[in-house]
Scaffold this active site. Sequence first.
Site, PDB file in Angstrom:
ATOM      1  N   GLU A 182       3.209  -0.653  -0.701  1.00 35.44           N
ATOM      2  CA  GLU A 182       2.311  -0.910   0.253  1.00 35.44           C
ATOM      3  C   GLU A 182       2.454  -0.604   1.687  1.00 35.44           C
ATOM      4  O   GLU A 182       2.558  -1.251   2.756  1.00 35.44           O
ATOM      5  CB  GLU A 182       2.288  -2.553  -0.077  1.00 35.44           C
ATOM      6  CG  GLU A 182       2.234  -2.946  -1.263  1.00 35.44           C
ATOM      7  CD  GLU A 182       2.317  -4.555  -1.397  1.00 35.44           C
ATOM      8  OE1 GLU A 182       2.468  -5.005  -0.405  1.00 35.44           O
ATOM      9  OE2 GLU A 182       2.323  -4.892  -2.610  1.00 35.44           O
ATOM     10  N   GLU A 298       1.129  -2.945 -11.942  1.00 31.50           N
ATOM     11  CA  GLU A 298       1.029  -4.139 -11.899  1.00 31.50           C
ATOM     12  C   GLU A 298      -0.366  -4.944 -12.219  1.00 31.50           C
ATOM     13  O   GLU A 298      -0.689  -6.052 -11.573  1.00 31.50           O
ATOM     14  CB  GLU A 298       1.403  -4.715 -10.308  1.00 31.50           C
ATOM     15  CG  GLU A 298       2.599  -4.120  -9.879  1.00 31.50           C
ATOM     16  CD  GLU A 298       2.980  -4.649  -8.444  1.00 31.50           C
ATOM     17  OE1 GLU A 298       2.369  -5.764  -7.831  1.00 31.50           O
ATOM     18  OE2 GLU A 298       3.628  -3.870  -7.882  1.00 31.50           O
TER      19      GLU A 298
HETATM   20  O1  9MR Z   1       5.115 -11.598  -8.305  1.00 29.78           O
HETATM   21  C1  9MR Z   1       5.813 -11.725  -7.006  1.00 29.78           C
HETATM   22  C2  9MR Z   1       6.257 -13.183  -6.708  1.00 29.78           C
HETATM   23  O2  9MR Z   1       6.773 -13.906  -7.676  1.00 29.78           O
HETATM   24  C3  9MR Z   1       7.130 -13.066  -5.432  1.00 29.78           C
HETATM   25  O3  9MR Z   1       7.129 -14.253  -4.988  1.00 29.78           O
HETATM   26  C4  9MR Z   1       6.522 -12.011  -4.395  1.00 29.78           C
HETATM   27  C5  9MR Z   1       7.301 -11.777  -3.428  1.00 29.78           C
HETATM   28  O4  9MR Z   1       8.434 -11.236  -3.541  1.00 29.78           O
HETATM   29  O5  9MR Z   1       6.097 -10.869  -5.089  1.00 29.78           O
HETATM   30  C6  9MR Z   1       5.114 -10.794  -6.033  1.00 29.78           C
HETATM   31  O6  9MR Z   1       5.008  -9.615  -6.790  1.00 29.78           O
HETATM   32  C7  9MR Z   1       4.486  -8.662  -5.850  1.00 29.78           C
HETATM   33  C8  9MR Z   1       4.840  -7.325  -5.636  1.00 29.78           C
HETATM   34  O7  9MR Z   1       6.326  -7.338  -5.748  1.00 29.78           O
HETATM   35  C9  9MR Z   1       4.425  -6.333  -5.060  1.00 29.78           C
HETATM   36  N1  9MR Z   1       3.039  -6.158  -5.358  1.00 29.78           N
HETATM   37  C10 9MR Z   1       2.204  -7.460  -5.040  1.00 29.78           C
HETATM   38  C11 9MR Z   1       2.795  -8.614  -6.104  1.00 29.78           C
HETATM   39  C12 9MR Z   1       2.229  -9.951  -6.155  1.00 29.78           C
HETATM   40  O8  9MR Z   1       2.106 -10.419  -4.927  1.00 29.78           O
END
Ligand code: 9MR
Length: 400
Positions: A182, A298
């Site tokens: 990102e 994802e």
């Molecule tokens: O699904 C993930 C959530 O449980 C965490 O709290 C969050 C922060 O670490 O990240 C979420 O996953 C993200 C991923 O790492 C990057 N792309 C977006 C995902 C959804 O927010």
Amino acid sequence: MSKKLTRRRSLYLGLGALTALATFAGNAELKRQRILALDDPQRNFTVVGGGSLKERAASIGLIYGAAIRHDHLRQDAKLAAAVKSECRMLVPEWALKWSTPKNPLRPNPDSFDFSAADEMLEFAHTQGMLFRGHTLVWHESLPDWFANNVNYQNAKQILEKHINTVVGRYAGKIHSWDVVNEAIEPRDGRSDGLRKTPWLKLLGTNYIDYAFRLAAAADPQAILVYNDYGLDYDTSEDEAKRNAVLKLLESLKLQGTPIHALGIQAHLDAAETAFNPRKLRQFLRNVASLGLKIMITELDITDKNLSVDTTVCDRIVARAYEEYLNAVLSEPAVIAVLTWGLSDKYTWLSEFQPRSDGVPVRPLLLDSDMNRKLSWNAVASAFDKSLNSDFSLVRKKLFK
Ligand code: 9MR
């Protein structure tokens, strides 16, 4: 002719009934959604045979897998069984980030805690599954100590230590790493489209190239990925993101950065109407023409903007899965489809984007009891459908 009239008439009658329903509900959006869901009663997402997603994906040269939290995997035997039977690849949703609430991988600048990541890797390898690393450079997963401890003098060394230690530990055991996550945000207003993050501030624009070089040196075998979201729809926002990501990928390739793939997160919205498969495919073509592979990293499809009953909701979500996969599977450079979670019991969307009516979200492929939903069928049939396509034959040949 008469056939046309009959069809038009029945369509008219059908629409009339739907309109009455929608007016009754006092909601134009509801009407649109019902029409969307019910317009094609032939579309029943039937699948043949009992094969799992990993088997169906394998037969088209594709990897199917899912991101799962280590605590859920540990606690929930039913989830673990479903992961074993459906997934060829496991992605730790938390365990390899710098920091998540219950799992600080790097609790302070000088120490690392690999217990959760080791546990997941062992689960994956015991099951003969591939394991994926997520993620080395992400502004959102920085630990609390970062702000007070990292500065212009030591930032490079802190990043080096992180990548050398984490990637080095799992060298040879990881299918692919999301090296940078990102890093593009056109709304931040920079001409290069880079997101204004602490890494950009501390290390300058070269931090992306630098991170990839460190990762390549620490694990020469892993596929190194740039991963981002907001690339899927035919909206001006997504268009700007696609253009900026493409620019970034082109400049990395020009510099000789060891980058091997683009990760498209694909957090989708079932109520979004601006889906244009042609545009998406063109973007995939452009990425592939740089010599990069593509991973859908994802995938999930929120139903939070659908204000209808579960049956209709599930059909709309299933249909969105089918449409999206039909588009992306026609690009042979797409080597993997990974969903962000497997069961509706555990999805980040329940916490981050709940429905305003309080009804639990249903964005994934299995329901809360680990039963296959219509969206599972949609994914399975999209895989099956591309079985004898030229794209799958090319994919199988290229990425064996
Ligand atoms: O699904 C993930 C959530 O449980 C965490 O709290 C969050 C922060 O670490 O990240 C979420 O996953 C993200 C991923 O790492 C990057 N792309 C977006 C995902 C959804 O927010």
